[in-house]
Design an enzyme around this catalytic site. Structure first.
Site, mmCIF file in Angstrom:
data_model
loop_
_atom_site.group_PDB
_atom_site.id
_atom_site.type_symbol
_atom_site.label_atom_id
_atom_site.label_comp_id
_atom_site.label_asym_id
_atom_site.label_seq_id
_atom_site.Cartn_x
_atom_site.Cartn_y
_atom_site.Cartn_z
ATOM 1 C CD GLU A 28 -15.319 12.388 24.545
ATOM 2 O OE1 GLU A 28 -14.448 13.062 23.971
ATOM 3 O OE2 GLU A 28 -15.900 12.757 25.580
ATOM 4 C CG HIS A 70 -7.567 -5.520 7.120
ATOM 5 N ND1 HIS A 70 -7.084 -6.646 6.468
ATOM 6 C CD2 HIS A 70 -7.169 -4.463 6.365
ATOM 7 C CE1 HIS A 70 -6.427 -6.281 5.379
ATOM 8 N NE2 HIS A 70 -6.452 -4.967 5.298
ATOM 9 C CD GLU A 115 -2.963 -1.220 0.174
ATOM 10 O OE1 GLU A 115 -2.920 -0.377 -0.731
ATOM 11 O OE2 GLU A 115 -3.798 -2.145 0.215
ATOM 12 C CG HIS A 161 -4.588 -0.264 5.543
ATOM 13 N ND1 HIS A 161 -5.947 -0.087 5.408
ATOM 14 C CD2 HIS A 161 -4.297 -1.437 4.925
ATOM 15 C CE1 HIS A 161 -6.447 -1.120 4.743
ATOM 16 N NE2 HIS A 161 -5.477 -1.961 4.444
ATOM 17 C CG HIS A 203 -9.333 -3.490 1.970
ATOM 18 N ND1 HIS A 203 -8.519 -3.407 0.874
ATOM 19 C CD2 HIS A 203 -8.486 -3.688 3.009
ATOM 20 C CE1 HIS A 203 -7.262 -3.573 1.227
ATOM 21 N NE2 HIS A 203 -7.216 -3.740 2.524
HETATM 22 P P1 13P Z 1 0.897 -5.540 2.916
HETATM 23 O O1 13P Z 1 1.261 -6.828 3.636
HETATM 24 O O2 13P Z 1 1.544 -5.474 1.557
HETATM 25 O O3 13P Z 1 1.164 -4.337 3.772
HETATM 26 O O4 13P Z 1 -0.656 -5.591 2.612
HETATM 27 C C1 13P Z 1 -1.575 -5.749 3.650
HETATM 28 C C2 13P Z 1 -2.865 -5.077 3.357
HETATM 29 O O5 13P Z 1 -3.634 -4.866 4.260
HETATM 30 C C3 13P Z 1 -3.177 -4.673 1.967
HETATM 31 O O6 13P Z 1 -4.272 -3.823 1.939
HETATM 32 ZN ZN ZN Z 2 -5.542 -3.947 3.726
#
Ligand code: 13P
Ligand code: ZN
Length: 288
Positions: free
Chosen positions: A169, A141, A115, A139, A210
């Site tokens: 909040e 998940h 990313e 980033h 995602h």
């Molecule tokens: P990477 O392992 O390349 O960082 O990818 C993980 C991910 O969450 C891709 O969106």
């Molecule tokens: Zn991801």
């Protein structure tokens, strides 16, 4: 002092560890990057090598010329970062023109996160002339936020309004709201471009089905932002599972909060009518 003992590296490791403990990083899911300060570069320069090849950056980032980033590696797991920082993370240097990068430390058998295009595009947007802030991009998940992207309309104002209602909040933490990007191919330039557009207005961008990108001034701010979003998404999911709201926080409540705390709340989110537009009326019996 070795590089891993530097305060910024320790904070990076702590965020990776805390995010893993929250369950936001199955396998290699998620990634993290941090733009070093001039003092941190100076303190680490003896640890850097200059033997790795330069790699082209497809969408040049001239404003980041000469910057250094600590980041996670592609395919590396957050749960392993604390045990082997130099295998799972690395530092890259951006060349003066901002069109290539090279590894100067770490990632002994790997390469930067897939990313990277999104991380660099957002860093370029948020770094304003050496300003101290906006150094961290994260980033993750988080399951409840991802789940909501299968249920709520993929609309910035409606998503913001729902999450604001879940925790008092929230309008204080993200008064500008959050951006939603429809499904995109991970690691693509298109994903970076779509995220960049939303980041012009927000510090939070949710990728439908995602995960989420957030940026912050410090590791603590950044983790906290992800944490409040995910907890609010969890409450929202539980309300939906319970059959919907019978009462909620009203537009007037939010405007009163804004007056009291001198907040400039996102006007579209303030006036969004979740009762009419939510698209899952059977679950939602909203009385405002
Ligand atoms: P990477 O392992 O390349 O960082 O990818 C993980 C991910 O969450 C891709 O969106
Ligand atoms: Zn991801």
């Amino acid at each position: 002092m070795n590089l891993e003992e530097q305060a910024f590296a320790q904070e990076f490791i702590r965020l990776a560890t805390d995010g893993d403990a929250r369950g936001w990083h199955e396998r290699n899911g998620g990634n993290l990057s941090y733009r070093l300060t001039a003092a941190e570069i100076e303190a680490c320069v003896d640890c850097f090598h200059n033997t790795a090849p330069w790699n082209a950056i497809r969408t040049a980032v001239p404003v980041l010329g000469g910057a250094f980033f600590l980041l996670t590696g592609s395919g590396k797991c957050m749960r392993n970062v604390r045990f082997a920082p130099a295998e799972n993370t690395g530092i890259i240097e951006i060349n003066a023109a901002g069109n290539a990068y090279r590894l100067v430390w770490g990632l002994t058998d790997g390469k930067p996160t897939s990313e990277l295009p999104t991380h660099l595009a957002v860093h370029a947007l948020k770094c304003t002339g050496g300003k101290e802030g906006n150094r961290v991009i994260y980033h993750a998940h988080p399951a409840h936020l991802i789940a909501l992207t299968f249920i709520l309309p993929l609309d910035d104002a409606l998503f913001t309004r729902e999450l604001w209602e879940m925790d008092i909040e929230n309008p204080i933490v993200f008064p500008e709201g959050i951006g939603i990007v429809p499904w995109v191919i991970p690691g693509s330039e298109a994903a970076a471009a779509a995220t960049l557009e939303k980041m012009r207005s927000y510090r939070v961008v949710v990728w439908a089905h995602h995960g989420t990108f957030v940026c912050g001034d410090t590791f603590g701010d950044t983790f906290g932002l992800m944490d409040v979003l995910e907890k609010s998404a969890q409450i929202c999911g539980e309300i939906i599972a319970m059959g919907g709201k019978r009462q909620t926080v009203t537009e007037k409540n939010l405007r009163d909060l804004a007056d009291m705390y001198d907040l400039k709340l996102n006007e579209a989110a303030l006036s969004a009518n979740s009762e009419l537009e939510i698209g899952i009326k059977l679950c939602y019996t909203v009385h405002k």
